[in-house]
Design an enzyme around this catalytic site. Structure first.
Site, PDB file in Angstrom:
ATOM      1  N   ASN A  32       3.027   8.025   5.353  1.00 55.59           N
ATOM      2  CA  ASN A  32       4.365   7.423   5.269  1.00 55.59           C
ATOM      3  C   ASN A  32       4.598   6.275   6.249  1.00 55.59           C
ATOM      4  OD1 ASN A  32       4.358   9.254   7.402  1.00 55.59           O
ATOM      5  ND2 ASN A  32       6.509   9.779   7.135  1.00 55.59           N
ATOM      6  N   GLU A  84       1.793  16.560  14.851  1.00 60.37           N
ATOM      7  CA  GLU A  84       3.107  16.044  14.428  1.00 60.37           C
ATOM      8  C   GLU A  84       3.269  16.429  12.965  1.00 60.37           C
ATOM      9  OE1 GLU A  84       5.362  14.662  16.164  1.00 60.37           O
ATOM     10  OE2 GLU A  84       4.291  14.193  18.013  1.00 60.37           O
ATOM     11  N   CYS A  94       9.459  12.330   8.222  1.00 61.44           N
ATOM     12  CA  CYS A  94       9.335  13.711   8.699  1.00 61.44           C
ATOM     13  C   CYS A  94      10.582  14.218   9.406  1.00 61.44           C
ATOM     14  CB  CYS A  94       8.141  13.811   9.637  1.00 61.44           C
ATOM     15  SG  CYS A  94       8.218  12.597  10.966  1.00 61.44           S
ATOM     16  N   ASP A 138       0.822  -1.213   0.000  1.00 65.46           N
ATOM     17  CA  ASP A 138       0.000   0.000   0.000  1.00 65.46           C
ATOM     18  C   ASP A 138       0.861   1.271   0.000  1.00 65.46           C
ATOM     19  OD1 ASP A 138      -2.499   1.117  -0.183  1.00 65.46           O
ATOM     20  OD2 ASP A 138      -2.940   1.059   1.960  1.00 65.46           O
ATOM     21  N   THR A 150      -1.487  21.673   6.720  1.00 69.62           N
ATOM     22  CA  THR A 150      -2.661  20.975   7.258  1.00 69.62           C
ATOM     23  C   THR A 150      -2.756  21.228   8.761  1.00 69.62           C
ATOM     24  OG1 THR A 150      -2.333  19.285   5.574  1.00 69.62           O
ATOM     25  CG2 THR A 150      -3.841  18.740   7.365  1.00 69.62           C
ATOM     26  N   GLY A 199       1.223  17.418   7.156  1.00 65.12           N
ATOM     27  CA  GLY A 199       2.047  18.549   6.755  1.00 65.12           C
ATOM     28  C   GLY A 199       1.757  19.800   7.597  1.00 65.12           C
ATOM     29  N   GLU A 234       4.399  12.453  21.243  1.00 64.06           N
ATOM     30  CA  GLU A 234       3.919  11.076  21.161  1.00 64.06           C
ATOM     31  C   GLU A 234       4.966  10.199  21.841  1.00 64.06           C
ATOM     32  OE1 GLU A 234       2.771  10.674  16.831  1.00 64.06           O
ATOM     33  OE2 GLU A 234       0.799  10.845  17.764  1.00 64.06           O
TER      34      GLU A 234
HETATM   35  P1  NAD Z   1      -1.152  15.915   4.652  1.00 67.35           P
HETATM   36  O1  NAD Z   1      -1.080  17.065   5.592  1.00 67.35           O
HETATM   37  O2  NAD Z   1      -1.429  16.172   3.229  1.00 67.35           O
HETATM   38  O3  NAD Z   1      -2.290  14.886   5.135  1.00 67.35           O
HETATM   39  C1  NAD Z   1      -2.281  14.355   6.449  1.00 67.35           C
HETATM   40  C2  NAD Z   1      -3.684  13.897   6.798  1.00 67.35           C
HETATM   41  O4  NAD Z   1      -4.522  15.043   6.965  1.00 67.35           O
HETATM   42  C3  NAD Z   1      -4.364  13.031   5.735  1.00 67.35           C
HETATM   43  O5  NAD Z   1      -5.087  11.998   6.391  1.00 67.35           O
HETATM   44  C4  NAD Z   1      -5.292  14.011   5.037  1.00 67.35           C
HETATM   45  O6  NAD Z   1      -6.418  13.389   4.453  1.00 67.35           O
HETATM   46  C5  NAD Z   1      -5.703  14.898   6.187  1.00 67.35           C
HETATM   47  N1  NAD Z   1      -6.133  16.247   5.804  1.00 67.35           N
HETATM   48  C6  NAD Z   1      -5.807  16.963   4.713  1.00 67.35           C
HETATM   49  N2  NAD Z   1      -6.378  18.182   4.759  1.00 67.35           N
HETATM   50  C7  NAD Z   1      -7.068  18.251   5.923  1.00 67.35           C
HETATM   51  C8  NAD Z   1      -7.841  19.268   6.565  1.00 67.35           C
HETATM   52  N3  NAD Z   1      -8.035  20.462   6.012  1.00 67.35           N
HETATM   53  N4  NAD Z   1      -8.401  18.984   7.769  1.00 67.35           N
HETATM   54  C9  NAD Z   1      -8.205  17.801   8.360  1.00 67.35           C
HETATM   55  N5  NAD Z   1      -7.490  16.793   7.807  1.00 67.35           N
HETATM   56  C10 NAD Z   1      -6.912  17.021   6.603  1.00 67.35           C
HETATM   57  O7  NAD Z   1       0.210  15.116   4.864  1.00 67.35           O
HETATM   58  P2  NAD Z   1       0.713  13.818   4.093  1.00 67.35           P
HETATM   59  O8  NAD Z   1       1.085  14.203   2.703  1.00 67.35           O
HETATM   60  O9  NAD Z   1      -0.242  12.702   4.324  1.00 67.35           O
HETATM   61  O10 NAD Z   1       2.037  13.460   4.923  1.00 67.35           O
HETATM   62  C11 NAD Z   1       3.251  14.081   4.718  1.00 67.35           C
HETATM   63  C12 NAD Z   1       3.502  15.140   5.757  1.00 67.35           C
HETATM   64  O11 NAD Z   1       3.334  14.590   7.061  1.00 67.35           O
HETATM   65  C13 NAD Z   1       4.918  15.671   5.704  1.00 67.35           C
HETATM   66  O12 NAD Z   1       4.925  17.057   5.870  1.00 67.35           O
HETATM   67  C14 NAD Z   1       5.568  14.993   6.901  1.00 67.35           C
HETATM   68  O13 NAD Z   1       6.670  15.688   7.418  1.00 67.35           O
HETATM   69  C15 NAD Z   1       4.443  14.914   7.867  1.00 67.35           C
HETATM   70  N6  NAD Z   1       4.689  13.857   8.855  1.00 67.35           N
HETATM   71  C16 NAD Z   1       4.999  14.206  10.137  1.00 67.35           C
HETATM   72  C17 NAD Z   1       5.288  13.224  11.077  1.00 67.35           C
HETATM   73  C18 NAD Z   1       5.642  13.574  12.498  1.00 67.35           C
HETATM   74  O14 NAD Z   1       5.559  12.702  13.344  1.00 67.35           O
HETATM   75  N7  NAD Z   1       6.052  14.790  12.805  1.00 67.35           N
HETATM   76  C19 NAD Z   1       5.240  11.880  10.710  1.00 67.35           C
HETATM   77  C20 NAD Z   1       4.912  11.568   9.392  1.00 67.35           C
HETATM   78  C21 NAD Z   1       4.628  12.559   8.479  1.00 67.35           C
END
Ligand code: NAD
Length: 488
Positions: free
Chosen positions: A153, A250, A284, A94, A232, A229, A462
């Protein structure tokens, strides 16, 4: 409409149910483009159903003793270990992550987390203190219904990192996995039922950003925990303000890794590889700004390039693959565009920088592990999170200079340094603006250690016992001893 491997429904109240809208989306293998399943797409009404189930399950769940909740979470951790191969395969298919990584990095880390919080559940305790006129005690109580939203991820790990402490502390949860990787969280929910997690305690509602918005805006959700991100994160926090929910975030990063001139260079190179190319750079905490002391830059780069040349890019299903495809062709293009920007702005490409074709995986965008030298602090590849296998090497000579440059970012997720000088190590760490730091290592995240960023990288922790604070509230109770003296 039934649930099957090829068609996954929503998991609400301990069972698979259809989405009210009847809508579906497809989740695909990023390497091959093969559709793995049609997945029911949650709408705001479905989120509401899940919240109703979670609210109904809350009373009996929080009434259980911590020992009993812990026993159930422990059974779930054991089930993850028993299903290690199956879950590792699912996560590989996946998310496109190499099968060499997923058993340990995804399944074991999820199981470790459940095991850790299973143990903690029995020892969640308050305080007692005698004061003038009596004494007080505090009661840690669950927050209620947690709305959790995951990134793509580390899907299974994120689902565990959020649900284990939330459930241990007596909350119930509505979890929305990323639309790109919804399968492992659904499987976790099935195993949770088998472990004895009561219906409604853990609900999984795959969907897109609108489903996330329905969670953040829901009046009957008490807390939001997001991994995603930075943009978000800001939207989620703003939306949660409307109902004054507690929020933990996070988010992303652009973390520094500093190699001093007295570092063990072989270890430093190992650290830099872990900091940039594990999970094809989609991590991240990655230390993508690698500051190398000018005196050892040549030697460091020689060793680094020799090791990068040995990385095998290939089908993530192959046991010897080190680097798999980007999560999607769209994300792959974003990474390639960043590489182009690096070239355009004058960074010197030492290796990689291109898309690689992998036989049998023509759909996938595989990006060769990329190292840029001669980077400047203001280049786009040095300031923005790329989330791909792109390392920027920067040169420095002075300790204070490198600290100041390392901190010159809106983010504050992680940082690392390599040196043999113990005093310097702790002195520099003390000045780095980052929530997670490593001395002479990079990217290891033991469950016992708090994990979370500062500045633009997030709020809250966390893992570790501190994660429980993010899923509990404290009630203070004063108990009078003696007569009430009122001035009236
Ligand atoms: P993303 O922000 O695009 O999406 C994250 C989640 O939020 C998804 O489930 C998405 O459907 C949901 N989402 C999107 N818009 C939203 C909104 N307006 N309201 C509520 N939920 C919403 O991120 P991504 O592309 O899935 O992941 C990559 C990002 O995540 C990178 O920036 C990475 O650094 C970060 N990340 C951080 C950590 C950490 O522990 N700090 C771990 C993994 C990934």
């Amino acid at each position: 409409m039934s649930n099957s491997d090829a068609q996954k429904l929503l998991w609400i109240d301990g069972a698979y149910v259809e989405s009210g809208s009847g809508g579906f989306f497809e989740t695909t293998n990023p390497a091959t483009g093969v559709t793995l399943a049609r997945v029911a797409q949650a709408t705001a009404d479905d989120i509401d159903r899940a919240v109703v189930a979670a609210r109904a399950a809350l009373g009996p769940w929080k009434a259980k003793s911590g020992v009993e909740r812990g026993r159930i979470l422990h059974r779930l951790s054991q089930l993850l270990r028993e299903h290690r191969d199956e879950l590792a395969e699912l996560e590989m298919r996946d998310g496109g992550k190499p099968i060499a990584e997923t058993p340990e990095a995804d399944v074991d880390s999820g199981a470790d987390c459940l095991e850790y919080f299973a143990g903690q559940a029995a020892s969640i305790q308050g305080e007692y203190q005698e004061v003038d006129g009596g004494f007080f005690y505090t009661r840690p109580e669950p927050l209620g219904v947690v709305g959790a939203i995951g990134a793509w991820n580390y899907p299974l790990q994120i689902a565990c990192w959020k649900s284990a402490p939330a459930l241990a502390a007596g909350n119930t949860i509505v979890f929305k996995p990323s639309e790109l990787t919804p399968l492992s969280a659904l499987r976790l929910a099935e195993l949770a039922k088998q472990a004895g997690v009561p219906d409604g305690v853990l609900n999984v509602v795959p969907g897109f950003g609108d489903a996330g918005q329905a969670i953040t805006g829901h009046a009957d959700i008490d807390k939001i925990s997001l991994t995603g991100g930075a943009d978000t994160g800001k939207k989620v926090m703003a939306a949660a303000a409307g109902t004054l929910k507690t929020v933990s975030l996070e988010l992303g990063g652009k973390s520094p890794l500093v190699i001093f001139d007295d570092a063990d260079l072989d270890n430093a190179v190992s650290g830099a590889l872990l900091a940039n190319f594990f999970t094809q750079g989609e991590i991240c905490t990655n230390g993508t700004r690698v500051f190398v002391h000018e005196a050892v830059r040549g030697a460091f780069l020689d060793k680094l390039l020799a090791r990068v040349a040995k990385l095998k890019i290939g089908n993530p299903a192959d046991a010897d693959t080190d680097v798999g495809p980007m999560i999607s062709p769209e994300h792959g293009q974003i990474v390639l565009d960043y590489i182009q920007a690096g070239k355009d702005q004058g960074a010197q490409l030492l290796t990689g920088g291109e898309r690689i074709q992998v036989e049998g995986c023509e759909h996938g965008v595989f990006v060769a592990p990329t190292v840029f030298d001669g980077c400047r602090d203001d280049m786009t590849i040095v300031t923005e999170e790329i989330f791909g296998p792109v390392m920027s090497v920067l040169s420095f000579t002075d300790e204070q200079e490198v600290i100041q440059r390392a901190n010159a970012t809106e983010y504050g997720l992680a940082a690392g340094l390599f040196t043999r000088d113990l005093e310097r190590a702790h002195r520099v760490i003390g000045e780095l603006e980052a929530g997670i730091c490593w001395i002479n290592h990079y990217n290891i995240t033991p469950i016992e250690m708090p994990f979370g960023g500062i500045k633009g990288s997030g709020i809250g922790k966390e893992n570790s016992r501190r994660a429980l604070d993010g899923y509990s509230r404290i009630k203070s109770v004063f108990v009078a001893q003696g007569a009430v003296e009122a001035p009236y």
